[in-house]
Design a protein around this motif. Sequence first.
Motif, PDB file in Angstrom:
ATOM      1  N   GLY A  35       0.788  -1.232   0.070  1.00  0.00           N
ATOM      2  CA  GLY A  35      -0.033   0.322   0.043  1.00  0.00           C
ATOM      3  C   GLY A  35       0.692   1.478   0.143  1.00  0.00           C
ATOM      4  O   GLY A  35       0.245   2.444   0.519  1.00  0.00           O
ATOM      5  N   TYR A  36       2.014   1.330  -0.539  1.00  0.00           N
ATOM      6  CA  TYR A  36       2.901   2.428  -0.700  1.00  0.00           C
ATOM      7  C   TYR A  36       2.571   2.923  -2.162  1.00  0.00           C
ATOM      8  O   TYR A  36       2.938   2.389  -3.110  1.00  0.00           O
ATOM      9  CB  TYR A  36       4.322   2.006  -0.437  1.00  0.00           C
ATOM     10  CG  TYR A  36       4.306   1.983   0.940  1.00  0.00           C
ATOM     11  CD1 TYR A  36       3.938   0.555   1.661  1.00  0.00           C
ATOM     12  CD2 TYR A  36       5.251   2.834   1.927  1.00  0.00           C
ATOM     13  CE1 TYR A  36       4.028   0.186   2.932  1.00  0.00           C
ATOM     14  CE2 TYR A  36       5.566   2.395   3.091  1.00  0.00           C
ATOM     15  CZ  TYR A  36       4.788   1.294   3.739  1.00  0.00           C
ATOM     16  OH  TYR A  36       5.105   0.881   4.931  1.00  0.00           O
ATOM     17  N   TYR A 105       6.761   5.747  -1.596  1.00  0.00           N
ATOM     18  CA  TYR A 105       7.965   5.017  -1.934  1.00  0.00           C
ATOM     19  C   TYR A 105       8.646   5.845  -3.166  1.00  0.00           C
ATOM     20  O   TYR A 105       7.948   6.778  -4.086  1.00  0.00           O
ATOM     21  CB  TYR A 105       7.849   3.687  -2.185  1.00  0.00           C
ATOM     22  CG  TYR A 105       7.643   3.227  -3.646  1.00  0.00           C
ATOM     23  CD1 TYR A 105       8.514   3.064  -4.884  1.00  0.00           C
ATOM     24  CD2 TYR A 105       6.247   3.118  -4.220  1.00  0.00           C
ATOM     25  CE1 TYR A 105       8.206   2.817  -6.014  1.00  0.00           C
ATOM     26  CE2 TYR A 105       5.726   2.794  -5.394  1.00  0.00           C
ATOM     27  CZ  TYR A 105       6.841   2.662  -6.470  1.00  0.00           C
ATOM     28  OH  TYR A 105       6.697   2.458  -7.687  1.00  0.00           O
ATOM     29  N   TYR A 106       9.970   5.818  -3.138  1.00  0.00           N
ATOM     30  CA  TYR A 106      10.914   6.699  -4.353  1.00  0.00           C
ATOM     31  C   TYR A 106      11.898   5.755  -4.743  1.00  0.00           C
ATOM     32  O   TYR A 106      12.339   4.812  -4.247  1.00  0.00           O
ATOM     33  CB  TYR A 106      11.301   7.926  -3.711  1.00  0.00           C
ATOM     34  CG  TYR A 106      12.373   7.778  -2.728  1.00  0.00           C
ATOM     35  CD1 TYR A 106      13.646   7.541  -2.861  1.00  0.00           C
ATOM     36  CD2 TYR A 106      11.851   8.135  -1.193  1.00  0.00           C
ATOM     37  CE1 TYR A 106      14.382   7.391  -1.979  1.00  0.00           C
ATOM     38  CE2 TYR A 106      12.635   7.698  -0.329  1.00  0.00           C
ATOM     39  CZ  TYR A 106      14.028   7.525  -0.611  1.00  0.00           C
ATOM     40  OH  TYR A 106      14.814   7.445   0.518  1.00  0.00           O
ATOM     41  N   VAL A 129      11.354   4.310   1.340  1.00  0.00           N
ATOM     42  CA  VAL A 129       9.918   4.283   1.830  1.00  0.00           C
ATOM     43  C   VAL A 129       9.879   5.302   2.700  1.00  0.00           C
ATOM     44  O   VAL A 129      10.962   5.440   3.736  1.00  0.00           O
ATOM     45  CB  VAL A 129       9.073   2.932   1.835  1.00  0.00           C
ATOM     46  CG1 VAL A 129       9.315   2.019   0.701  1.00  0.00           C
ATOM     47  CG2 VAL A 129       9.718   2.453   3.227  1.00  0.00           C
ATOM     48  N   GLU A 130       8.799   5.992   2.854  1.00  0.00           N
ATOM     49  CA  GLU A 130       8.655   6.937   4.254  1.00  0.00           C
ATOM     50  C   GLU A 130       7.022   6.565   4.338  1.00  0.00           C
ATOM     51  O   GLU A 130       6.029   6.721   3.450  1.00  0.00           O
ATOM     52  CB  GLU A 130       8.657   8.410   3.737  1.00  0.00           C
ATOM     53  CG  GLU A 130      10.064   8.506   2.867  1.00  0.00           C
ATOM     54  CD  GLU A 130      11.339   8.792   3.722  1.00  0.00           C
ATOM     55  OE1 GLU A 130      11.433   8.448   4.847  1.00  0.00           O
ATOM     56  OE2 GLU A 130      12.439   8.607   3.055  1.00  0.00           O
ATOM     57  N   ILE A 301       8.376   7.721   9.643  1.00  0.00           N
ATOM     58  CA  ILE A 301       9.494   6.518   9.543  1.00  0.00           C
ATOM     59  C   ILE A 301       9.783   6.360   8.123  1.00  0.00           C
ATOM     60  O   ILE A 301       9.165   6.378   7.230  1.00  0.00           O
ATOM     61  CB  ILE A 301       9.058   5.275  10.135  1.00  0.00           C
ATOM     62  CG1 ILE A 301      10.189   4.270  10.297  1.00  0.00           C
ATOM     63  CG2 ILE A 301       7.588   4.978   9.785  1.00  0.00           C
ATOM     64  CD1 ILE A 301       9.763   3.013  11.352  1.00  0.00           C
ATOM     65  N   GLY A 302      11.222   5.887   7.987  1.00  0.00           N
ATOM     66  CA  GLY A 302      11.332   5.546   6.458  1.00  0.00           C
ATOM     67  C   GLY A 302      12.525   4.533   6.474  1.00  0.00           C
ATOM     68  O   GLY A 302      13.274   3.830   7.632  1.00  0.00           O
ATOM     69  N   PHE A 303      12.875   4.108   5.404  1.00  0.00           N
ATOM     70  CA  PHE A 303      13.763   3.143   4.980  1.00  0.00           C
ATOM     71  C   PHE A 303      14.541   3.370   3.696  1.00  0.00           C
ATOM     72  O   PHE A 303      13.709   3.837   2.846  1.00  0.00           O
ATOM     73  CB  PHE A 303      13.263   1.747   5.003  1.00  0.00           C
ATOM     74  CG  PHE A 303      13.997   0.755   4.317  1.00  0.00           C
ATOM     75  CD1 PHE A 303      14.972   0.020   5.020  1.00  0.00           C
ATOM     76  CD2 PHE A 303      13.576   0.300   2.968  1.00  0.00           C
ATOM     77  CE1 PHE A 303      16.001  -0.971   4.077  1.00  0.00           C
ATOM     78  CE2 PHE A 303      14.446  -0.807   2.342  1.00  0.00           C
ATOM     79  CZ  PHE A 303      15.419  -1.273   2.941  1.00  0.00           C
TER      80      PHE A 303
END
Length: 419
Positions: A35-36, A105-106, A129-130, A301-303
């Motif tokens: 769901g991003y 997401y990018y 992702v954030e 929050i991100g990765f």
Amino acid sequence: MLTTRPRGTNDILPGEVEKWQFLQQLTGQVCREYGYGEIRTPIFEHTELFTRGVGETTDIVEKEMYTFTDRGDRSVTLRPEGTASTVRAYVENKLHALPQPLKFYYIGPMFRYDRPQAGRYRQFHQFGVEVFGSNDPAIDAEVIAMAMDIYQRIGLKKLELHLNSVGCPACRPVLRQKLQEYFKPHLENLCPNCQGRYERNPLRILDCKSEKCQEFGKDAPTTLDVLCPDCSSHFEAVKGYLDEVGISYTINNRLVRGLDYYTRTAFEIMTRDIGAQSSIGGGGRYNGLIEECGGPATPGIGFALGLERILLTAERQGIVFPVSRGPQVFIATVGSGVARKAFGLLQNLRQQGITAEQDYLDRSLKAQMKYAGKLAARFVIILGEEEFDRGVAVVRDMQAGEQQEVALGELVSFIKHKG
Ligand SMILES: [Zn+2]
Ligand SMILES: [Zn+2]
């Protein structure tokens, strides 16, 4: 030759680019499942976004940014990472007014003036992702689980998840004081950088790459010693969710993120290639960042992972990516009278979804067959004037080494059926 490509950049050529397309497709697919939605922000931003959003005292901002003055005399910077831009877009487009959380997401190029080495470039590529607008530990676990899922689907082995909580503005002053007490007797032995950090931000001493500082910091108190009740229960809940889905982790209390807006969950995913352990991605919570960038207080929050690093690790671990295949059909012609017919057939095949190629160098039939072999074509359709007048073409199956006449009207269905 006029010039070469700038140091630390790369040409990604056909044959190699398929791996990139595979990663882009895979990450996009996983993001849809979780769901991003994809966000695309500019490659350059106003410089202050990064000095504030990445942090003035970080290596990125201090030494590595591609910053220049444009023709309108504004200072702009090629983005060195993806989070700050995503936060800016969230605030600027007032996305906090929408139902939360929002999940982005990018994927794309980032720029850092770093010393180039294996898997490290000045123009490199990140996927990230954030999530904005939720403090729920289930989101922390989701981001981690998604990262692990991506690595597993790529086929990476020997994955190790390192997990920590870096606390919050309530627990950090306690740690700050404990760290200053701890480092006080060693102060003059620390590196010059850390002597400055002692007053400003002693947490970052734990982050120092100098061997001496690492040695002195070995037994230093960590965030886990000072977590406030809220941070502690958040951390327990994150671990509980990871346990629930069978994701194992190593608690690593050395995993620090020195800036004030980083809070609670911090994680890093490590792997082993040719013996050495190395990081292939990481992330964490930054509940103070959106406010720092001028938005309303919003948890986040991100990765992020580096694609070059992933490809290098995959190669060292012997992972085979899907390779590009040759065309399904090569059309060879005999005699110039059929050139137009061949061109029509080529177009027809392509429009039917069949990958097709022909000769553009006026080669002899023998040379065309050789070229078709080099292209790894599955079938060669040989179109001669005599056969064309009879309404047929010869189709050669390059795998079986057999050939047969096929009616012109049947070619598409023949190829579709056999290919
Ligand atoms: Zn706390
Ligand atoms: Zn140091």
